[in-house]
Design a protein around this motif. Structure first.
Motif, PDB file in Angstrom:
ATOM      1  N   PRO A 137       0.843  -1.199   0.000  1.00  0.00           N
ATOM      2  CA  PRO A 137       0.000   0.000   0.000  1.00  0.00           C
ATOM      3  C   PRO A 137       0.878   1.250   0.000  1.00  0.00           C
ATOM      4  CG  PRO A 137       0.126  -0.921   2.217  1.00  0.00           C
ATOM      5  CD  PRO A 137       0.966  -1.805   1.335  1.00  0.00           C
ATOM      6  N   GLY A 138       0.375   2.324  -0.568  1.00  0.00           N
ATOM      7  CA  GLY A 138       1.084   3.607  -0.516  1.00  0.00           C
ATOM      8  C   GLY A 138       0.669   4.370   0.737  1.00  0.00           C
ATOM      9  N   THR A 139       1.168   5.595   0.858  1.00  0.00           N
ATOM     10  CA  THR A 139       0.768   6.438   1.984  1.00  0.00           C
ATOM     11  C   THR A 139      -0.696   6.828   1.792  1.00  0.00           C
ATOM     12  OG1 THR A 139       2.982   7.352   1.846  1.00  0.00           O
ATOM     13  CG2 THR A 139       1.417   8.523   3.254  1.00  0.00           C
ATOM     14  N   PRO A 140      -1.534   6.644   2.812  1.00  0.00           N
ATOM     15  CA  PRO A 140      -2.949   6.973   2.604  1.00  0.00           C
ATOM     16  C   PRO A 140      -3.184   8.483   2.531  1.00  0.00           C
ATOM     17  CG  PRO A 140      -2.569   6.280   4.873  1.00  0.00           C
ATOM     18  CD  PRO A 140      -1.268   6.114   4.161  1.00  0.00           C
ATOM     19  N   ALA A 141      -4.124   8.873   1.679  1.00  0.00           N
ATOM     20  CA  ALA A 141      -4.528  10.276   1.580  1.00  0.00           C
ATOM     21  C   ALA A 141      -6.016  10.344   1.869  1.00  0.00           C
ATOM     22  CB  ALA A 141      -4.242  10.805   0.185  1.00  0.00           C
ATOM     23  N   CYS A 142      -6.439  11.434   2.495  1.00  0.00           N
ATOM     24  CA  CYS A 142      -7.823  11.531   2.938  1.00  0.00           C
ATOM     25  C   CYS A 142      -8.524  12.720   2.282  1.00  0.00           C
ATOM     26  CB  CYS A 142      -7.808  11.704   4.454  1.00  0.00           C
ATOM     27  SG  CYS A 142      -9.307  11.187   5.249  1.00  0.00           S
ATOM     28  N   ALA A 143      -9.780  12.550   1.907  1.00  0.00           N
ATOM     29  CA  ALA A 143     -10.565  13.661   1.358  1.00  0.00           C
ATOM     30  C   ALA A 143     -11.990  13.554   1.878  1.00  0.00           C
ATOM     31  CB  ALA A 143     -10.565  13.614  -0.163  1.00  0.00           C
ATOM     32  N   ALA A 144     -12.643  14.690   2.029  1.00  0.00           N
ATOM     33  CA  ALA A 144     -14.072  14.717   2.369  1.00  0.00           C
ATOM     34  C   ALA A 144     -14.764  15.388   1.194  1.00  0.00           C
ATOM     35  CB  ALA A 144     -14.294  15.501   3.654  1.00  0.00           C
ATOM     36  N   ASP A 145     -15.525  14.622   0.438  1.00  0.00           N
ATOM     37  CA  ASP A 145     -16.099  15.196  -0.784  1.00  0.00           C
ATOM     38  C   ASP A 145     -17.281  14.361  -1.268  1.00  0.00           C
ATOM     39  OD1 ASP A 145     -16.315  16.771  -3.205  1.00  0.00           O
ATOM     40  OD2 ASP A 145     -14.189  17.223  -2.966  1.00  0.00           O
ATOM     41  N   MET A 146     -17.868  14.789  -2.389  1.00  0.00           N
ATOM     42  CA  MET A 146     -19.002  14.057  -2.948  1.00  0.00           C
ATOM     43  C   MET A 146     -18.551  12.683  -3.438  1.00  0.00           C
ATOM     44  SD  MET A 146     -20.837  17.116  -5.040  1.00  0.00           S
ATOM     45  CE  MET A 146     -19.433  18.204  -5.099  1.00  0.00           C
ATOM     46  N   LEU A 147     -19.361  11.662  -3.151  1.00  0.00           N
ATOM     47  CA  LEU A 147     -18.990  10.288  -3.500  1.00  0.00           C
ATOM     48  C   LEU A 147     -18.591  10.150  -4.974  1.00  0.00           C
ATOM     49  CD1 LEU A 147     -18.904   7.236  -2.735  1.00  0.00           C
ATOM     50  CD2 LEU A 147     -21.282   7.114  -3.452  1.00  0.00           C
ATOM     51  N   GLU A 148     -19.399  10.716  -5.856  1.00  0.00           N
ATOM     52  CA  GLU A 148     -19.105  10.527  -7.284  1.00  0.00           C
ATOM     53  C   GLU A 148     -17.792  11.199  -7.687  1.00  0.00           C
ATOM     54  OE1 GLU A 148     -22.274  11.439 -10.040  1.00  0.00           O
ATOM     55  OE2 GLU A 148     -21.073  10.769 -11.740  1.00  0.00           O
ATOM     56  N   ALA A 149     -17.502  12.365  -7.115  1.00  0.00           N
ATOM     57  CA  ALA A 149     -16.257  13.061  -7.453  1.00  0.00           C
ATOM     58  C   ALA A 149     -15.054  12.224  -7.030  1.00  0.00           C
ATOM     59  CB  ALA A 149     -16.219  14.435  -6.779  1.00  0.00           C
ATOM     60  N   VAL A 150     -15.139  11.653  -5.840  1.00  0.00           N
ATOM     61  CA  VAL A 150     -14.038  10.865  -5.298  1.00  0.00           C
ATOM     62  C   VAL A 150     -13.836   9.580  -6.119  1.00  0.00           C
ATOM     63  CG1 VAL A 150     -13.354   9.487  -3.314  1.00  0.00           C
ATOM     64  CG2 VAL A 150     -14.333  11.727  -2.947  1.00  0.00           C
ATOM     65  N   VAL A 151     -14.926   8.858  -6.330  1.00  0.00           N
ATOM     66  CA  VAL A 151     -14.832   7.561  -7.013  1.00  0.00           C
ATOM     67  C   VAL A 151     -14.379   7.753  -8.466  1.00  0.00           C
ATOM     68  CG1 VAL A 151     -16.207   5.618  -7.851  1.00  0.00           C
ATOM     69  CG2 VAL A 151     -16.467   6.391  -5.501  1.00  0.00           C
ATOM     70  N   ASN A 152     -14.967   8.730  -9.148  1.00  0.00           N
ATOM     71  CA  ASN A 152     -14.589   8.931 -10.550  1.00  0.00           C
ATOM     72  C   ASN A 152     -13.137   9.359 -10.700  1.00  0.00           C
ATOM     73  OD1 ASN A 152     -17.132   8.205 -11.272  1.00  0.00           O
ATOM     74  ND2 ASN A 152     -17.778  10.207 -12.041  1.00  0.00           N
ATOM     75  N   THR A 153     -12.660  10.151  -9.747  1.00  0.00           N
ATOM     76  CA  THR A 153     -11.269  10.601  -9.809  1.00  0.00           C
ATOM     77  C   THR A 153     -10.323   9.401  -9.746  1.00  0.00           C
ATOM     78  OG1 THR A 153     -11.777  12.775  -8.946  1.00  0.00           O
ATOM     79  CG2 THR A 153      -9.539  11.988  -8.573  1.00  0.00           C
ATOM     80  N   VAL A 154     -10.641   8.432  -8.912  1.00  0.00           N
ATOM     81  CA  VAL A 154      -9.802   7.233  -8.838  1.00  0.00           C
ATOM     82  C   VAL A 154      -9.985   6.377 -10.096  1.00  0.00           C
ATOM     83  CG1 VAL A 154      -9.307   5.127  -7.535  1.00  0.00           C
ATOM     84  CG2 VAL A 154      -9.771   7.265  -6.322  1.00  0.00           C
ATOM     85  N   LEU A 155     -11.219   6.315 -10.590  1.00  0.00           N
ATOM     86  CA  LEU A 155     -11.480   5.512 -11.796  1.00  0.00           C
ATOM     87  C   LEU A 155     -10.701   6.007 -13.016  1.00  0.00           C
ATOM     88  CD1 LEU A 155     -15.309   4.902 -11.467  1.00  0.00           C
ATOM     89  CD2 LEU A 155     -13.537   3.145 -11.470  1.00  0.00           C
ATOM     90  N   LEU A 156     -10.399   7.310 -13.046  1.00  0.00           N
ATOM     91  CA  LEU A 156      -9.651   7.843 -14.194  1.00  0.00           C
ATOM     92  C   LEU A 156      -8.305   7.140 -14.350  1.00  0.00           C
ATOM     93  CD1 LEU A 156     -10.285  11.693 -14.145  1.00  0.00           C
ATOM     94  CD2 LEU A 156     -11.508   9.906 -15.369  1.00  0.00           C
ATOM     95  N   GLU A 157      -7.793   6.628 -13.233  1.00  0.00           N
ATOM     96  CA  GLU A 157      -6.494   5.946 -13.270  1.00  0.00           C
ATOM     97  C   GLU A 157      -6.571   4.599 -13.994  1.00  0.00           C
ATOM     98  OE1 GLU A 157      -3.457   6.783 -11.598  1.00  0.00           O
ATOM     99  OE2 GLU A 157      -4.319   8.773 -11.335  1.00  0.00           O
ATOM    100  N   ILE A 158      -7.759   4.012 -14.050  1.00  0.00           N
ATOM    101  CA  ILE A 158      -7.850   2.656 -14.607  1.00  0.00           C
ATOM    102  C   ILE A 158      -8.773   2.551 -15.806  1.00  0.00           C
ATOM    103  CG2 ILE A 158      -7.344   1.549 -12.402  1.00  0.00           C
ATOM    104  CD1 ILE A 158     -10.284   0.901 -12.117  1.00  0.00           C
ATOM    105  N   CYS A 159      -9.418   3.669 -16.168  1.00  0.00           N
ATOM    106  CA  CYS A 159     -10.494   3.558 -17.155  1.00  0.00           C
ATOM    107  C   CYS A 159      -9.994   3.537 -18.586  1.00  0.00           C
ATOM    108  CB  CYS A 159     -11.496   4.685 -16.977  1.00  0.00           C
ATOM    109  SG  CYS A 159     -10.824   6.275 -17.387  1.00  0.00           S
ATOM    110  N   GLU A 160      -8.725   3.885 -18.818  1.00  0.00           N
ATOM    111  CA  GLU A 160      -8.338   4.021 -20.218  1.00  0.00           C
ATOM    112  C   GLU A 160      -8.437   2.705 -20.967  1.00  0.00           C
ATOM    113  OE1 GLU A 160      -5.105   5.782 -23.299  1.00  0.00           O
ATOM    114  OE2 GLU A 160      -4.672   6.005 -21.173  1.00  0.00           O
ATOM    115  N   GLY A 161      -8.000   1.633 -20.297  1.00  0.00           N
ATOM    116  CA  GLY A 161      -8.045   0.344 -20.970  1.00  0.00           C
ATOM    117  C   GLY A 161      -9.314  -0.457 -20.698  1.00  0.00           C
ATOM    118  N   SER A 162     -10.230   0.078 -19.929  1.00  0.00           N
ATOM    119  CA  SER A 162     -11.401  -0.710 -19.532  1.00  0.00           C
ATOM    120  C   SER A 162     -12.683   0.090 -19.676  1.00  0.00           C
ATOM    121  CB  SER A 162     -11.287  -1.156 -18.073  1.00  0.00           C
ATOM    122  OG  SER A 162     -10.012  -1.667 -17.787  1.00  0.00           O
ATOM    123  N   GLU A 163     -13.633  -0.456 -20.399  1.00  0.00           N
ATOM    124  CA  GLU A 163     -14.962   0.160 -20.485  1.00  0.00           C
ATOM    125  C   GLU A 163     -15.773  -0.219 -19.252  1.00  0.00           C
ATOM    126  OE1 GLU A 163     -16.610   1.488 -23.800  1.00  0.00           O
ATOM    127  OE2 GLU A 163     -14.521   2.115 -23.693  1.00  0.00           O
TER     128      GLU A 163
END
Lengths: 202, 159
Positions: A137-163
């Motif tokens: 695991p890397g160093t954890p980072a914390c955010a308080a925000d809207m669920l969709e903003a948080v989840v989509n931001t992480v999904l951008l890291e993996i979405c290029e090769g996956s629909e």
């Protein structure tokens, strides 16, 4: 590059891997919170990337979220998300009343980040053990925000090769408490396939 | 009946019905809003990534990548009767939610490539709410040209 797709059998294996990881995480959570934990069977759902957030919860809901990149022999992403009211319950357990201010104070966020860190370490230790893959695991980072903003931001890291993305989600509950959060494991399909192959001894 | 039209990640939507609202939740994604000076025609694209690096085509997601996404939105506006010279843009999103040391700064690159794509088409950006470290719920009012930007914890701005 064609999209790599996971079949049903692979999804079952991954659900089982998530189950073992979560079981280990729950055991470490019991020590951390000094109370028994109840664990729901992990959910595994394969959905188009743009629909992931709505499968997890209300996209506009504010959540506290701990994120950690998973590196090593495969790359992945771990998220620990908590609804605000569940975060309050967790902080009541973790902090002394005199240290317990509400709001996103640094003390509160770091107590939640530490909880995420403990969950992630235990989860990955178990996944490493069954797959033989070295994962950190890397160093954890914390955010308080809207669920969709948080989840989509992480999904951008993996979405290029996956629909479509496989979401492995586990809900944790404390004895006599409601939810104390969800752990989500996300990775590119290619990495997930590798995890299945290694867990099954190739 | 006015409609609430959700612009999904990687997609775009256009409406010319006053009262309609186009809406998205944006983290590191960028919302490109294009409006027509001569009428209510309004569109939004929900851009995911600055560019293709793995040769994976956008599939059904016309607005997955910044350059093709902006182009597809402008094309849609022109098909619906707009003239390119009458178009102007507003930008939202491109935040970095987890601080410096974590995810790549996709948000910043999304903003840069989107701006460049608009410049190439001579479409001016009249207002923007971009960058920073918070997600945004964007509501675009068709007909008024107003864009309401909400952040978590209910503060709200209009651009």
């Amino acid at each position: 590059m064609p999209e790599i797709i996971l079949d049903e059998e692979e999804v079952d294996v991954l659900r089982e891997i998530a189950n073992i990881g979560s079981g280990h995480a729950a055991a470490s959570m019991e020590k951390w919170l000094e109370r028994d934990m109840l664990l729901d069977v992990p959910q595994a759902f394969l959905v188009p990337v743009e629909e992931v957030a709505e499968h997890i919860g209300d996209p506009l809901q504010t959540v506290i979220c701990v994120y950690s990149r998973v590196s090593g022999e495969i790359t992945g992403h771990l998220l620990y998300t908590l609804a605000l009211e569940d975060a309050k319950v967790l902080l009541d357990i973790l902090l002394e009343p005199e240290d317990r201010k509400w709001g996103f104070s640094p003390d509160n966020l770091s107590a939640i980040a530490e909880t995420g860190n403990i969950l992630f370490n235990a989860y990955l230790t178990a996944v490493s053990r069954i797959s033989g893959l070295e994962l950190y695991p890397g160093t954890p980072a914390c955010a308080a925000d809207m669920l969709e903003a948080v989840v989509n931001t992480v999904l951008l890291e993996i979405c290029e090769g996956s629909e479509h993305t496989l979401v492995l989600e586990t809900q944790f509950r404390g004895e006599g408490l409601s939810s104390v959060g969800y752990v989500l494991f996300l990775a590119e399909n290619e990495a997930l396939k590798r995890l299945v192959q290694r867990a099954e001894g190739e | 009946m006015p409609r609430r039209i959700i612009v999904k990640m990687g997609d775009l939507e256009v409406s010319d019905r006053p009262g309609d609202v186009l809406t998205s939740v944006l983290g590191s994604c960028v919302g490109v809003i294009i409006m027509d000076r001569r009428g209510p025609l309004t569109g939004m694209a929900h851009i995911m990534l600055p560019e293709m690096t793995k040769g994976m085509p956008e599939g059904n997601r016309r607005a997955k990548y910044a350059g093709p996404g902006v182009l597809a939105l402008v094309r849609e506006m022109v098909i619906r009767g707009a003239r390119r010279d009458d178009l102007y843009a507003k930008l939202c999103g491109g935040a970095r939610l987890f601080g410096e040391n974590n995810l790549q700064n996709i948000g910043e690159r999304n903003i840069a490539v989107t701006r460049a794509a608009l410049r190439k088409l001579n479409i001016p950006i009249l207002a923007e709410k971009v960058g920073g470290d918070t997600g945004r719920n964007v509501l675009v009012e068709v007909g008024t040209g107003r864009v309401v930007v909400r952040v978590s914890g209910d503060s709200e701005e209009v651009i």
